[in-house]
Design a protein around this motif. Structure first.
Motif, PDB file in Angstrom:
ATOM      1  N   PRO A   7       0.840  -1.201   0.000  1.00 33.42           N
ATOM      2  CA  PRO A   7       0.000   0.000   0.000  1.00 33.42           C
ATOM      3  C   PRO A   7       0.875   1.251   0.000  1.00 33.42           C
ATOM      4  O   PRO A   7       1.948   1.282   0.607  1.00 33.42           O
ATOM      5  CB  PRO A   7      -0.789  -0.111   1.319  1.00 33.42           C
ATOM      6  N   LEU A  35      -0.426  -0.545  -4.371  1.00 31.61           N
ATOM      7  CA  LEU A  35      -1.831  -0.233  -4.145  1.00 31.61           C
ATOM      8  C   LEU A  35      -2.019   1.172  -3.588  1.00 31.61           C
ATOM      9  O   LEU A  35      -1.414   1.548  -2.585  1.00 31.61           O
ATOM     10  CB  LEU A  35      -2.435  -1.237  -3.159  1.00 31.61           C
ATOM     11  N   ASN A  36      -2.862   1.943  -4.253  1.00 31.06           N
ATOM     12  CA  ASN A  36      -3.269   3.246  -3.727  1.00 31.06           C
ATOM     13  C   ASN A  36      -4.784   3.234  -3.539  1.00 31.06           C
ATOM     14  O   ASN A  36      -5.538   3.003  -4.479  1.00 31.06           O
ATOM     15  CB  ASN A  36      -2.872   4.365  -4.688  1.00 31.06           C
ATOM     16  N   THR A  37      -5.226   3.425  -2.291  1.00 29.80           N
ATOM     17  CA  THR A  37      -6.656   3.446  -1.999  1.00 29.80           C
ATOM     18  C   THR A  37      -7.152   4.887  -2.016  1.00 29.80           C
ATOM     19  O   THR A  37      -6.555   5.763  -1.399  1.00 29.80           O
ATOM     20  CB  THR A  37      -6.948   2.807  -0.635  1.00 29.80           C
ATOM     21  N   TYR A  39     -10.331   5.878  -1.169  1.00 29.34           N
ATOM     22  CA  TYR A  39     -11.491   6.142  -0.315  1.00 29.34           C
ATOM     23  C   TYR A  39     -11.136   7.189   0.737  1.00 29.34           C
ATOM     24  O   TYR A  39     -10.304   6.966   1.602  1.00 29.34           O
ATOM     25  CB  TYR A  39     -11.949   4.864   0.383  1.00 29.34           C
ATOM     26  N   SER A  83      -5.324   0.977  -8.402  1.00 28.46           N
ATOM     27  CA  SER A  83      -5.966   2.117  -7.761  1.00 28.46           C
ATOM     28  C   SER A  83      -7.405   1.713  -7.475  1.00 28.46           C
ATOM     29  O   SER A  83      -8.113   1.243  -8.365  1.00 28.46           O
ATOM     30  CB  SER A  83      -5.922   3.334  -8.692  1.00 28.46           C
ATOM     31  N   THR A  84      -7.836   1.862  -6.227  1.00 32.24           N
ATOM     32  CA  THR A  84      -9.163   1.370  -5.857  1.00 32.24           C
ATOM     33  C   THR A  84      -9.873   2.333  -4.924  1.00 32.24           C
ATOM     34  O   THR A  84      -9.226   3.074  -4.169  1.00 32.24           O
ATOM     35  CB  THR A  84      -9.058  -0.012  -5.179  1.00 32.24           C
ATOM     36  N   ASN A  86     -11.899   1.104  -2.711  1.00 33.35           N
ATOM     37  CA  ASN A  86     -12.097   0.360  -1.472  1.00 33.35           C
ATOM     38  C   ASN A  86     -11.278   0.977  -0.352  1.00 33.35           C
ATOM     39  O   ASN A  86     -10.257   1.620  -0.598  1.00 33.35           O
ATOM     40  CB  ASN A  86     -11.651  -1.101  -1.637  1.00 33.35           C
ATOM     41  N   MET A  87     -11.698   0.745   0.884  1.00 29.22           N
ATOM     42  CA  MET A  87     -10.841   1.073   2.003  1.00 29.22           C
ATOM     43  C   MET A  87      -9.743   0.015   2.067  1.00 29.22           C
ATOM     44  O   MET A  87      -9.899  -1.088   1.561  1.00 29.22           O
ATOM     45  CB  MET A  87     -11.645   1.120   3.302  1.00 29.22           C
ATOM     46  N   LEU A  88      -8.627   0.343   2.707  1.00 25.19           N
ATOM     47  CA  LEU A  88      -7.483  -0.559   2.720  1.00 25.19           C
ATOM     48  C   LEU A  88      -7.854  -1.922   3.290  1.00 25.19           C
ATOM     49  O   LEU A  88      -7.505  -2.960   2.712  1.00 25.19           O
ATOM     50  CB  LEU A  88      -6.335   0.056   3.517  1.00 25.19           C
ATOM     51  N   GLU A  91      -9.730  -4.011   0.805  1.00 26.43           N
ATOM     52  CA  GLU A  91      -8.886  -4.527  -0.266  1.00 26.43           C
ATOM     53  C   GLU A  91      -8.059  -5.715   0.221  1.00 26.43           C
ATOM     54  O   GLU A  91      -7.915  -6.716  -0.484  1.00 26.43           O
ATOM     55  CB  GLU A  91      -7.961  -3.418  -0.769  1.00 26.43           C
TER      56      GLU A  91
END
Length: 277
Positions: A7, A35-37, A39, A83-84, A86-88, A91
């Motif tokens: 993350p 991963l970059n969240t 939210y 890139s999502t 979602n919260m971490l 995910e």
């Protein structure tokens, strides 16, 4: 091939954790997911701009990937950009459920000020809910080869083959010594605890290890005392949930260590976790 989730909030502290991961696994084939969240409060308020947010996130992830390839030119490693919204924790849960990750590695702090507290909170929360191994890297901690691994335990759980193999294989690969530590609050070990200790001794028979009992009022204090004499390169704990009370107590320990860690902190899932099933 190991599947590792990294993350990032694009801070230097997040990059420091990524750098640690790339050094740690330099000799192993790995699939890293950057991963970059997205939210956050802005997304909730301005959800109509989600495409713009995502495009900007992916551009930053691509710049991050190029920086990594420039600094770490390693044919053993491949990278996926995600890139999502979602919260971490969502995910992590989804990817564990789908067998898409073996390990999460992330920093314990963010950039500065409020961001530092926020990202620290996210890390502690991720540790609490993750059903896979999670390695937290303190802010500004620079990678060094493992020599001393501290495994803290109360000897009150039935150790799973997966957990013990994870620790043993890690120590063997890095030629590190395992220091098993029990925070002693003045109470003698019962028969079950003594048997658990014996089982550990047998399992680690071919790996350098020792047993330590530290007399302090809390687990974090015992860890700090141990670190004065034996500089810790990695702290390992097992997350177990036998009862509501133990869950609360363990959470308080996680909070204190997670926010104040001076060395990498690896949390293994409970005995019910099986990455192959």
């Amino acid at each position: 091939m190991k599947r590792i989730l990294l993350p990032t909030d694009f801070s230097e502290n997040a990059y420091n954790a990524i750098s640690y991961a790339l050094h740690f696994f330099k000799d192993e084939k790995c699939h890293f997911t950057l991963l970059n969240t997205l939210y956050n409060s802005d997304y909730i308020i301005y959800s109509s701009l989600n495409t713009l947010y995502e495009e900007n996130s992916l551009k930053k992830l691509e710049r991050l990937r190029k920086r990594i390839l420039k600094e770490f030119n390693n044919d053993n490693h491949e990278f996926e950009l995600v890139s999502t919204f979602n919260m971490l924790y969502q995910e992590i849960e989804e990817r564990v459920k789908n067998k898409e990750i073996d390990l999460v590695i992330m920093g314990t702090n963010g950039a500065s000020g409020g961001e530092e507290l926020l990202f620290g909170t996210h890390t502690v929360h991720a540790i609490q809910i993750a059903k896979c191994p999670l390695l937290a890297i303190p802010s500004n901690y620079r990678y060094k080869e493992l020599e001393n691994i501290l495994f803290t335990t109360k000897y009150e759980i039935d150790f799973a083959e997966y957990q013990m193999s994870f620790i043993k294989n890690l120590a063997d690969k890095k030629n590190a010594k395992i220091h098993v530590m029990h925070a002693n609050f003045g109470i003698r070990l019962n028969e079950k605890q003594l048997q658990s200790k014996k089982d550990l001794d047998n399992f680690f028979a071919e790996t350098p290890h020792d047993f330590n009992s530290v007399y302090k009022d809390s687990v974090p204090e015992a860890i700090e005392e141990f670190n004065k004499e034996n500089k810790i390169d990695l702290l390992i704990m097992i997350k177990h949930r036998r009862s509501f009370i133990e869950k609360i107590l363990f959470s308080s320990i996680i909070n204190e260590i997670g926010f104040n860690a001076k060395f990498p902190f690896l949390v293994l899932p409970s005995e019910s976790y099986d990455p192959e099933n």
